[in-house]
Scaffold this motif. Structure first.
Motif, PDB file in Angstrom:
ATOM      1  N   PHE A  15       0.839  -1.195   0.000  1.00  0.00           N
ATOM      2  CA  PHE A  15       0.000   0.000   0.000  1.00  0.00           C
ATOM      3  C   PHE A  15       0.882   1.256   0.000  1.00  0.00           C
ATOM      4  O   PHE A  15       1.920   1.280   0.664  1.00  0.00           O
ATOM      5  CB  PHE A  15      -0.911   0.017   1.231  1.00  0.00           C
ATOM      6  N   PRO A  16       0.476   2.302  -0.713  1.00  0.00           N
ATOM      7  CA  PRO A  16       1.195   3.579  -0.595  1.00  0.00           C
ATOM      8  C   PRO A  16       1.090   4.128   0.821  1.00  0.00           C
ATOM      9  O   PRO A  16       0.155   3.804   1.569  1.00  0.00           O
ATOM     10  CB  PRO A  16       0.483   4.488  -1.607  1.00  0.00           C
ATOM     11  N   ARG A  17       2.069   4.982   1.163  1.00  0.00           N
ATOM     12  CA  ARG A  17       2.090   5.501   2.526  1.00  0.00           C
ATOM     13  C   ARG A  17       0.815   6.266   2.863  1.00  0.00           C
ATOM     14  O   ARG A  17       0.240   6.095   3.953  1.00  0.00           O
ATOM     15  CB  ARG A  17       3.304   6.417   2.712  1.00  0.00           C
ATOM     16  N   GLY A  18       0.342   7.121   1.966  1.00  0.00           N
ATOM     17  CA  GLY A  18      -0.860   7.892   2.251  1.00  0.00           C
ATOM     18  C   GLY A  18      -2.081   7.016   2.454  1.00  0.00           C
ATOM     19  O   GLY A  18      -2.877   7.234   3.370  1.00  0.00           O
ATOM     20  N   VAL A  19      -2.227   6.000   1.608  1.00  0.00           N
ATOM     21  CA  VAL A  19      -3.376   5.090   1.734  1.00  0.00           C
ATOM     22  C   VAL A  19      -3.293   4.300   3.034  1.00  0.00           C
ATOM     23  O   VAL A  19      -4.295   4.123   3.749  1.00  0.00           O
ATOM     24  CB  VAL A  19      -3.439   4.156   0.512  1.00  0.00           C
ATOM     25  N   ALA A  20      -2.087   3.804   3.364  1.00  0.00           N
ATOM     26  CA  ALA A  20      -1.917   3.037   4.606  1.00  0.00           C
ATOM     27  C   ALA A  20      -2.222   3.899   5.818  1.00  0.00           C
ATOM     28  O   ALA A  20      -2.891   3.456   6.774  1.00  0.00           O
ATOM     29  CB  ALA A  20      -0.502   2.477   4.678  1.00  0.00           C
ATOM     30  N   THR A  21      -1.752   5.146   5.806  1.00  0.00           N
ATOM     31  CA  THR A  21      -2.024   6.049   6.929  1.00  0.00           C
ATOM     32  C   THR A  21      -3.516   6.342   7.049  1.00  0.00           C
ATOM     33  O   THR A  21      -4.079   6.321   8.153  1.00  0.00           O
ATOM     34  CB  THR A  21      -1.242   7.355   6.744  1.00  0.00           C
ATOM     35  N   ALA A  22      -4.167   6.626   5.926  1.00  0.00           N
ATOM     36  CA  ALA A  22      -5.595   6.947   5.957  1.00  0.00           C
ATOM     37  C   ALA A  22      -6.418   5.764   6.456  1.00  0.00           C
ATOM     38  O   ALA A  22      -7.313   5.928   7.306  1.00  0.00           O
ATOM     39  CB  ALA A  22      -6.057   7.375   4.567  1.00  0.00           C
ATOM     40  N   LEU A  23      -6.138   4.558   5.936  1.00  0.00           N
ATOM     41  CA  LEU A  23      -6.893   3.380   6.369  1.00  0.00           C
ATOM     42  C   LEU A  23      -6.714   3.119   7.858  1.00  0.00           C
ATOM     43  O   LEU A  23      -7.682   2.844   8.581  1.00  0.00           O
ATOM     44  CB  LEU A  23      -6.455   2.163   5.557  1.00  0.00           C
ATOM     45  N   THR A  24      -5.464   3.195   8.327  1.00  0.00           N
ATOM     46  CA  THR A  24      -5.205   2.920   9.746  1.00  0.00           C
ATOM     47  C   THR A  24      -5.867   3.960  10.636  1.00  0.00           C
ATOM     48  O   THR A  24      -6.485   3.612  11.657  1.00  0.00           O
ATOM     49  CB  THR A  24      -3.690   2.892   9.997  1.00  0.00           C
ATOM     50  N   ALA A  25      -5.740   5.238  10.271  1.00  0.00           N
ATOM     51  CA  ALA A  25      -6.326   6.294  11.099  1.00  0.00           C
ATOM     52  C   ALA A  25      -7.850   6.200  11.117  1.00  0.00           C
ATOM     53  O   ALA A  25      -8.472   6.324  12.180  1.00  0.00           O
ATOM     54  CB  ALA A  25      -5.877   7.658  10.582  1.00  0.00           C
ATOM     55  N   ILE A  26      -8.441   5.980   9.965  1.00  0.00           N
ATOM     56  CA  ILE A  26      -9.903   5.874   9.914  1.00  0.00           C
ATOM     57  C   ILE A  26     -10.389   4.691  10.749  1.00  0.00           C
ATOM     58  O   ILE A  26     -11.346   4.813  11.529  1.00  0.00           O
ATOM     59  CB  ILE A  26     -10.374   5.758   8.452  1.00  0.00           C
ATOM     60  N   LEU A  27      -9.718   3.553  10.581  1.00  0.00           N
ATOM     61  CA  LEU A  27     -10.131   2.377  11.350  1.00  0.00           C
ATOM     62  C   LEU A  27      -9.977   2.604  12.847  1.00  0.00           C
ATOM     63  O   LEU A  27     -10.874   2.282  13.643  1.00  0.00           O
ATOM     64  CB  LEU A  27      -9.300   1.172  10.910  1.00  0.00           C
ATOM     65  N   GLY A  28      -8.845   3.200  13.241  1.00  0.00           N
ATOM     66  CA  GLY A  28      -8.617   3.426  14.668  1.00  0.00           C
ATOM     67  C   GLY A  28      -9.616   4.381  15.274  1.00  0.00           C
ATOM     68  O   GLY A  28     -10.207   4.100  16.332  1.00  0.00           O
ATOM     69  N   VAL A  43     -12.554   5.250  14.115  1.00  0.00           N
ATOM     70  CA  VAL A  43     -13.911   4.702  14.054  1.00  0.00           C
ATOM     71  C   VAL A  43     -14.147   3.744  15.214  1.00  0.00           C
ATOM     72  O   VAL A  43     -15.215   3.760  15.857  1.00  0.00           O
ATOM     73  CB  VAL A  43     -14.147   4.019  12.691  1.00  0.00           C
ATOM     74  N   VAL A  44     -13.168   2.903  15.500  1.00  0.00           N
ATOM     75  CA  VAL A  44     -13.312   1.967  16.630  1.00  0.00           C
ATOM     76  C   VAL A  44     -13.468   2.737  17.936  1.00  0.00           C
ATOM     77  O   VAL A  44     -14.326   2.419  18.781  1.00  0.00           O
ATOM     78  CB  VAL A  44     -12.100   1.015  16.675  1.00  0.00           C
ATOM     79  N   MET A  45     -12.644   3.784  18.147  1.00  0.00           N
ATOM     80  CA  MET A  45     -12.761   4.584  19.374  1.00  0.00           C
ATOM     81  C   MET A  45     -14.118   5.274  19.452  1.00  0.00           C
ATOM     82  O   MET A  45     -14.751   5.326  20.519  1.00  0.00           O
ATOM     83  CB  MET A  45     -11.639   5.626  19.423  1.00  0.00           C
ATOM     84  N   GLY A  46     -14.587   5.805  18.333  1.00  0.00           N
ATOM     85  CA  GLY A  46     -15.899   6.445  18.331  1.00  0.00           C
ATOM     86  C   GLY A  46     -17.029   5.474  18.612  1.00  0.00           C
ATOM     87  O   GLY A  46     -17.974   5.799  19.335  1.00  0.00           O
TER      88      GLY A  46
END
Length: 435
Positions: A129-142, A144-147
């Motif tokens: 995965f590109p760095r931007g895509v990997a960062t976006a997926l990880t941040a969104i998932l994290g 979302v789980v906290m929310g």
């Protein structure tokens, strides 16, 4: 020509003899002065050497004041003024931090979240995965789980608040009857007096309660601001962590840069190990205690388990506070026996955590003495409240790692060239050990 009289010749002979004696006396006096005077310098080479000064003894000779001070007092004074400078520096630093407390806590929270999520980013990058895509997926998932966790806790509390209020009222009546008929021999008059004192205390503090409610709007605004700062800081740390670290190294003096370049990755490993271990231990505690109080019939077992999970990020104090909350809820809703059983469950889980989970999961990555943990949590809570108590222990653990490494580095000067050649570079695919 007449002859000179005889008496006149005798007078002249006497005067001549007296003059000779005076000349002899003058010669003796001149000789004495010559012997007493210093000898003039001669042209002989042996007399040209510098002569040692003759010490002059003064009747009232006084020593140097610095030499009159005892050695121990001088050492204490030298250490004292340096400690005063350090204390002044720390005081100024704390004043600056308190002025921007919200920003500091948001950035520290972002560091903790980054330490938890960054391994996932590195793993996605290794999968292609590109760095931007990997960062976006990880941040969104994290996030979302906290929310979802926050929403679930709020939903459970709002859904059970009516039932809980009825159970609390019944629990208070049962507790009142138990105190009246129990072994403590509490009279109804004493219970009524306690209730009256509580009502008077609430009435006397009505203004403070109202002002606290009005300040709640400001607290909500600050909380939202802190959340936004944390989100943005986390995104940038996940995406551009190596370059931020490179820029931070440029702020360090060149002489200390190799040592800091070696201490940084080790500090990051310590922080990552602490966050991972704390999350795992808190999750196990929450599941075990939540299951226990669920089978004991305590209401809102799932929200209480979530509170236990969140409070577990505050070492020692958080476990006690969350366990006490579960016991109080069990006491006012299910009675004394259920409260005692809940207390037994909480103590058993905490014993397993302290003697098995933490040594096994954290291991030697985070080695902080229990006394240091207690003092750091207390100091962090006094300085910055709950947020300070949460970040106090990881901060102490990171400082312990950095100081230990710098001490060993100073004892091995040959490692300087190695540290210079191993400076972290802004690699597009960072390892798990770099921020």
């Amino acid at each position: 020509m007449s002859r000179v009289p005889g008496w006149l010749g005798k007078v002249g002979a006497g005067l001549s003899e007296m003059g000779e004696r005076l000349d002899e006396r003058r010669a003796e006096v001149a000789k004495e002065h010559t012997e007493a005077a210093p000898e003039p310098p001669t042209d002989h080479p042996e007399d040209t050497q510098p002569r040692e000064p003759v010490p002059v003894t003064i009747a009232r000779d006084r020593p140097d004041p610095a030499l009159a001070v005892p050695w121990g007092v001088r050492v204490a004074a030298e250490a004292g003024w340096r400690l005063l400078i350090l204390a002044g520096t720390v005081w100024v630093l704390m004043r600056v931090i308190s002025a921007v407390q919200l920003v500091v806590l948001a950035f520290v929270a972002a560091l903790l979240i980054t330490a938890l999520l960054q391994p996932t980013v590195a793993r996605l990058i290794r999968y292609g995965f590109p760095r931007g895509v990997a960062t976006a997926l990880t941040a969104i998932l994290g996030f979302v789980v906290m929310g979802l966790i926050g929403w679930f806790v709020t939903w459970q509390v709002m859904a059970n608040i009516d039932n809980l209020s009825d159970q609390v009222q019944n629990g208070v009546d049962d507790l009142r009857n138990w105190l009246l008929k129990g072994p403590f021999h509490v009279t109804e008059k004493q219970i009524n007096q306690i209730a009256k004192n509580l009502r008077e205390a609430i009435g006397a503090n009505t203004d403070q309660i109202t002002s606290a409610g009005l300040e709640g709007v400001q607290v909500i605004v600050e909380a939202l601001t802190g959340i936004l700062l944390t989100v943005f800081s986390t995104l940038f740390l996940l995406y551009d962590g190596p370059r931020i670290w490179q820029w931070s190294l440029k702020l360090v003096p060149a002489a200390a840069r190799p040592a800091m370049a070696g201490a940084g990755p080790r500090a990051w490993r310590t922080l990552t190990a602490y966050v991972r271990g704390t999350v795992i231990v808190a999750f196990i505690d929450a599941v075990c205690i939540g299951v226990g109080i669920y089978f004991l019939g305590v209401p809102m077992a799932v929200p209480l388990a979530v509170f236990i999970f969140l409070f577990s990020f505050i070492p020692l104090v958080g476990a006690v506070a969350s366990g006490a909350l579960a016991v109080v809820v069990a006491l006012v809703t299910q009675g004394v026996f259920t409260a005692l059983m809940t207390l037994a469950v909480v103590l058993a889980v905490q014993q397993i955590e302290g003697h098995i989970l933490q040594p096994f999961i954290l291991g030697r990555a985070v080695r902080v003495h229990p006394l240091a943990v207690v003092l750091s949590v207390a100091a962090g809570g006094m300085v910055a409240g709950i947020g300070g108590a949460v970040v106090a222990v990881p901060l102490v653990a990171v400082l312990n790692t950095v100081v230990s490494y710098l001490k060993s580095y100073s004892q091995e000067p040959g490692r300087g060239a190695t540290a210079v050649s191993s400076l972290p570079t802004p690699d597009p695919e960072p390892s798990d050990q770099s921020p």
